[in-house]
Design an enzyme around this catalytic site. Structure first.
Site, PDB file in Angstrom:
ATOM      1  CE  LYS A   1      -3.883  -2.497   2.111  1.00 41.13           C
ATOM      2  NZ  LYS A   1      -4.546  -3.031   3.144  1.00 41.13           N
TER       3      LYS A   1
ATOM      4  CD  GLN B   1      -3.609  -4.673   6.238  1.00 42.97           C
ATOM      5  OE1 GLN B   1      -3.321  -3.769   5.446  1.00 42.97           O
ATOM      6  NE2 GLN B   1      -4.140  -5.608   5.978  1.00 42.97           N
TER       7      GLN B   1
ATOM      8  CG  ASP C   1     -10.156  -0.850   4.471  1.00 46.25           C
ATOM      9  OD1 ASP C   1      -9.887  -1.013   3.289  1.00 46.25           O
ATOM     10  OD2 ASP C   1      -9.593  -1.050   5.346  1.00 46.25           O
TER      11      ASP C   1
END
Ligand code: NAD
Length: 283
Positions: free
Chosen positions: A52, A96, A119
């Site tokens: 990322k 995460q 997200d």
């Protein structure tokens, strides 16, 4: 012979367009910013976070990585999210997952401001997806929609079967196919006669995490087959949830593992971050 849908190639095209858009925003003084939080030392999570960061650098985004020890308390993690929520350089925040077991994942998801929730896991964004009025789509299903588009397959009126009902893949995937007027069935571990249901699919999306679960007898000839699964075999090789060698000859299009859905997920995260930067600046 099926069309092999390359997530790598589609990603490359999309990222090139995003890099141009980022450069244009930079000329106006806007730099998209992503903060990634990693708690603990899970090796797979470390790889995802590194990828990322790399994608941010390639596109010219500003990025911050916050690596916290496995023993971080809930209060410490929430305090960091509060700081990032208030930081104008940061347009997107990603924590995460999975988190160490002592942390409350849902509370963490809900602490991220919905406008910075790149997200798209916050209940406010999940609800927006349900009603079809959204800024952000969850990255994996959004990437899959791009891959289906690449095949030229029209979704409207098609029989779509999604195997797996997780909050991050199966459920939102079904909703996106429904928004495009597919006739959607969701299968899961309690579905009766799953092979028969799967065989009806014009578009089959598989996200269960079981190596080579979908065999040739479960696939309609000419179907578009999207394999989300990432499984590591005892010999160390990666494989999907679909028995690729057996299914490829009968499908009209299929995603490989690796190189199919995987590369698209990060690309869509970058797209959400770009969107977040534009929204924060009234674009
Ligand atoms: P999950 O473990 O949260 O959910 C699995 C789902 O599969 C559940 O809904 C369950 O009902 C269903 N299932 C399990 N066994 C089944 C069976 N025998 N028959 C029918 N349904 C069954 O999974 P997830 O987070 O959605 O991930 C699924 C797979 O996709 C994993 O391999 C994961 O690594 C992979 N994944 C890949 C990406 C990517 O970017 N390529 C992103 C997310 C997940």
């Amino acid at each position: 012979m099926a069309q092999i849908i390359s997530g790598k190639e589609v990603s490359k095209k999309l990222r090139a367009a995003m890099a141009e858009e980022t450069a244009a925003l930079k000329a106006e003084g806007i730099v998209p910013g992503l903060a990634v939080i990693l708690v603990g030392d899970d090796p797979a999570s470390q790889v995802y976070v590194r990828n990322k960061e790399r994608a941010c650098t390639e596109l010219g985004f500003y990025s911050e990585k916050h690596v916290l020890p496995a023993g971080t308390t809930q209060a410490e993690l929430l305090a960091l999210i509060d700081r990032l929520n208030a930081d104008p350089k940061i347009h997107g925040i990603l924590c995460q997952l999975p988190l160490p077991a002592h942390l409350d994942e849902q509370a963490v998801i809900e602490r991220i401001h919905p406008e910075k929730d790149v997200d798209a896991f916050h209940p406010a964004n999940v609800g927006r997806i349900m009603i079809g009025d959204y800024h952000y789509l969850p990255c994996t299903p959004a990437g899959i929609m791009e891959l289906i588009k690449e095949t030229g397959c029209e979704i409207a009126g098609k029989t779509c079967v999604v195997i797996g009902r997780s909050n991050i893949v199966g459920k939102p995937m079904a909703m996106l196919l429904l928004h495009q007027s597919g006739t959607v069935t969701i299968c899961h571990s309690k579905t009766r006669d799953l092979p028969e249901v799967a065989r009806r699919a014009d578009i089959l999306v598989v996200a269960i995490g079981k190596p080579k679960f979908v065999t040739a007898d479960m696939v309609k000839p000419g179907a578009v087959v999207i394999d989300v699964g990432i499984n590591r075999l005892p010999d160390g090789k990666l494989c999907g949830d679909v028995d690729y060698e057996a299914v490829e000859p009968i499908a009209s299009a299929i995603t490989p593992v690796p190189g199919g859905v995987g590369p698209m997920t990060i690309t869509m995260l970058m797209r959400n971050t770009l969107t977040a930067a534009k929204l924060a600046n009234g674009r």
